[in-house]
Design a protein around this motif. Sequence first.
Motif, PDB file in Angstrom:
ATOM      1  N   HIS A  35      46.586 -15.528  53.234  1.00 50.40           N
ATOM      2  CA  HIS A  35      46.231 -14.120  52.987  1.00 50.40           C
ATOM      3  C   HIS A  35      44.897 -13.859  53.650  1.00 50.40           C
ATOM      4  CE1 HIS A  35      45.900 -10.262  50.965  1.00 50.40           C
ATOM      5  NE2 HIS A  35      44.670 -10.602  50.635  1.00 50.40           N
ATOM      6  N   LEU A  36      44.855 -12.862  54.510  1.00 46.67           N
ATOM      7  CA  LEU A  36      43.619 -12.489  55.191  1.00 46.67           C
ATOM      8  C   LEU A  36      42.875 -11.480  54.336  1.00 46.67           C
ATOM      9  CD1 LEU A  36      45.097 -12.199  58.770  1.00 46.67           C
ATOM     10  CD2 LEU A  36      43.850 -14.129  57.763  1.00 46.67           C
ATOM     11  N   VAL A  37      41.745 -11.912  53.785  1.00 42.90           N
ATOM     12  CA  VAL A  37      40.942 -11.076  52.891  1.00 42.90           C
ATOM     13  C   VAL A  37      39.838 -10.436  53.721  1.00 42.90           C
ATOM     14  CG1 VAL A  37      39.524 -11.026  50.811  1.00 42.90           C
ATOM     15  CG2 VAL A  37      41.434 -12.651  50.992  1.00 42.90           C
ATOM     16  N   TYR A  44      25.153  -5.896  61.297  1.00 40.54           N
ATOM     17  CA  TYR A  44      24.770  -6.853  62.322  1.00 40.54           C
ATOM     18  C   TYR A  44      25.701  -8.056  62.429  1.00 40.54           C
ATOM     19  CZ  TYR A  44      20.623  -4.066  61.670  1.00 40.54           C
ATOM     20  OH  TYR A  44      19.774  -3.011  61.539  1.00 40.54           O
ATOM     21  N   GLU A  45      26.802  -8.045  61.716  1.00 46.60           N
ATOM     22  CA  GLU A  45      27.706  -9.183  61.750  1.00 46.60           C
ATOM     23  C   GLU A  45      29.145  -8.725  61.969  1.00 46.60           C
ATOM     24  OE1 GLU A  45      27.384 -11.998  58.589  1.00 46.60           O
ATOM     25  OE2 GLU A  45      25.232 -11.705  58.414  1.00 46.60           O
ATOM     26  N   ASP A  46      29.960  -9.663  62.415  1.00 45.98           N
ATOM     27  CA  ASP A  46      31.390  -9.380  62.545  1.00 45.98           C
ATOM     28  C   ASP A  46      31.994  -9.162  61.170  1.00 45.98           C
ATOM     29  OD1 ASP A  46      31.261  -9.755  65.249  1.00 45.98           O
ATOM     30  OD2 ASP A  46      31.953 -11.826  65.190  1.00 45.98           O
ATOM     31  N   ASN A  47      33.124  -8.513  61.161  1.00 46.07           N
ATOM     32  CA  ASN A  47      33.864  -8.305  59.915  1.00 46.07           C
ATOM     33  C   ASN A  47      35.107  -9.186  59.942  1.00 46.07           C
ATOM     34  OD1 ASN A  47      34.700  -7.262  57.490  1.00 46.07           O
ATOM     35  ND2 ASN A  47      35.731  -5.532  58.423  1.00 46.07           N
ATOM     36  N   THR A  48      34.906 -10.472  60.195  1.00 43.74           N
ATOM     37  CA  THR A  48      36.055 -11.369  60.243  1.00 43.74           C
ATOM     38  C   THR A  48      36.544 -11.649  58.830  1.00 43.74           C
ATOM     39  OG1 THR A  48      34.628 -13.311  60.239  1.00 43.74           O
ATOM     40  CG2 THR A  48      35.319 -12.469  62.385  1.00 43.74           C
ATOM     41  N   PRO A  49      37.846 -11.707  58.659  1.00 46.23           N
ATOM     42  CA  PRO A  49      38.378 -11.951  57.315  1.00 46.23           C
ATOM     43  C   PRO A  49      38.188 -13.405  56.878  1.00 46.23           C
ATOM     44  CG  PRO A  49      40.170 -11.843  58.893  1.00 46.23           C
ATOM     45  CD  PRO A  49      38.908 -11.521  59.641  1.00 46.23           C
ATOM     46  N   ARG A  77      45.011 -23.867  63.090  1.00 48.41           N
ATOM     47  CA  ARG A  77      44.933 -23.482  64.502  1.00 48.41           C
ATOM     48  C   ARG A  77      45.042 -21.974  64.655  1.00 48.41           C
ATOM     49  NH1 ARG A  77      49.277 -25.357  67.060  1.00 48.41           N
ATOM     50  NH2 ARG A  77      50.073 -26.586  65.353  1.00 48.41           N
ATOM     51  N   HIS A  78      45.944 -21.356  63.899  1.00 51.79           N
ATOM     52  CA  HIS A  78      46.072 -19.897  63.954  1.00 51.79           C
ATOM     53  C   HIS A  78      44.784 -19.236  63.480  1.00 51.79           C
ATOM     54  CE1 HIS A  78      47.762 -15.889  63.727  1.00 51.79           C
ATOM     55  NE2 HIS A  78      47.107 -15.792  62.586  1.00 51.79           N
ATOM     56  N   ALA A  79      44.244 -19.711  62.375  1.00 53.73           N
ATOM     57  CA  ALA A  79      43.019 -19.114  61.826  1.00 53.73           C
ATOM     58  C   ALA A  79      41.873 -19.216  62.828  1.00 53.73           C
ATOM     59  CB  ALA A  79      42.653 -19.793  60.506  1.00 53.73           C
ATOM     60  N   GLN A  80      41.698 -20.375  63.419  1.00 53.93           N
ATOM     61  CA  GLN A  80      40.621 -20.564  64.389  1.00 53.93           C
ATOM     62  C   GLN A  80      40.812 -19.661  65.597  1.00 53.93           C
ATOM     63  OE1 GLN A  80      40.938 -24.800  64.907  1.00 53.93           O
ATOM     64  NE2 GLN A  80      39.546 -25.232  63.202  1.00 53.93           N
ATOM     65  N   GLY A  81      42.043 -19.546  66.068  1.00 50.42           N
ATOM     66  CA  GLY A  81      42.335 -18.695  67.216  1.00 50.42           C
ATOM     67  C   GLY A  81      42.200 -17.211  66.924  1.00 50.42           C
ATOM     68  N   SER A  82      42.256 -16.861  65.640  1.00 49.72           N
ATOM     69  CA  SER A  82      42.157 -15.458  65.230  1.00 49.72           C
ATOM     70  C   SER A  82      40.750 -15.077  64.779  1.00 49.72           C
ATOM     71  CB  SER A  82      43.134 -15.173  64.090  1.00 49.72           C
ATOM     72  OG  SER A  82      44.448 -15.409  64.508  1.00 49.72           O
ATOM     73  N   GLY A  83      39.829 -16.029  64.836  1.00 50.84           N
ATOM     74  CA  GLY A  83      38.452 -15.729  64.449  1.00 50.84           C
ATOM     75  C   GLY A  83      38.178 -15.815  62.961  1.00 50.84           C
ATOM     76  N   VAL A  84      39.103 -16.376  62.190  1.00 48.94           N
ATOM     77  CA  VAL A  84      38.869 -16.553  60.753  1.00 48.94           C
ATOM     78  C   VAL A  84      37.911 -17.730  60.610  1.00 48.94           C
ATOM     79  CG1 VAL A  84      39.919 -17.122  58.530  1.00 48.94           C
ATOM     80  CG2 VAL A  84      41.116 -15.625  60.129  1.00 48.94           C
ATOM     81  N   ASP A  85      36.726 -17.472  60.069  1.00 48.51           N
ATOM     82  CA  ASP A  85      35.689 -18.502  59.986  1.00 48.51           C
ATOM     83  C   ASP A  85      35.853 -19.425  58.793  1.00 48.51           C
ATOM     84  OD1 ASP A  85      34.393 -17.557  62.258  1.00 48.51           O
ATOM     85  OD2 ASP A  85      33.153 -16.178  61.104  1.00 48.51           O
TER      86      ASP A  85
END
Length: 114
Positions: A35-37, A44-49, A77-85
């Motif tokens: 689930h992407l929250v 000043y920061e990204d809004n990564t989920p 791998r999907h999370a990293q590729g999608s910018g989920v930190d």
Amino acid sequence: MSHAEDWIRERIASRRWLAWVAQSDGEVCGHVFLHLVEGMPEPYEDNTPIGYVTNFYVVPEHRNRGFGAALLDALRRHAQGSGVDVLIVWPSERSVPLYRRSGFESPTELLEAR
């Protein structure tokens, strides 16, 4: 169709929930959901989920054969590729070793209220 099936279909369609499945001989033998929250935007920061890992299950007769590790690897791998930190999970006691082998660690900055 059951209530759970309707719920899952709606969430997957929203694209805020993702799912991976493992198969053996054409049969589903495991799954994991992400689930992407969405976070609050900051100037000043990204809004990564943040990714919430849940509903992780492998059929007992397929455990200890790499299916669980493969599911978590695909999800990471999907999370990293999608910018989920950050990925979070509330593991069962039994699943902690698998999550740790897959790169999950105990948080240093987490508070909980019940």
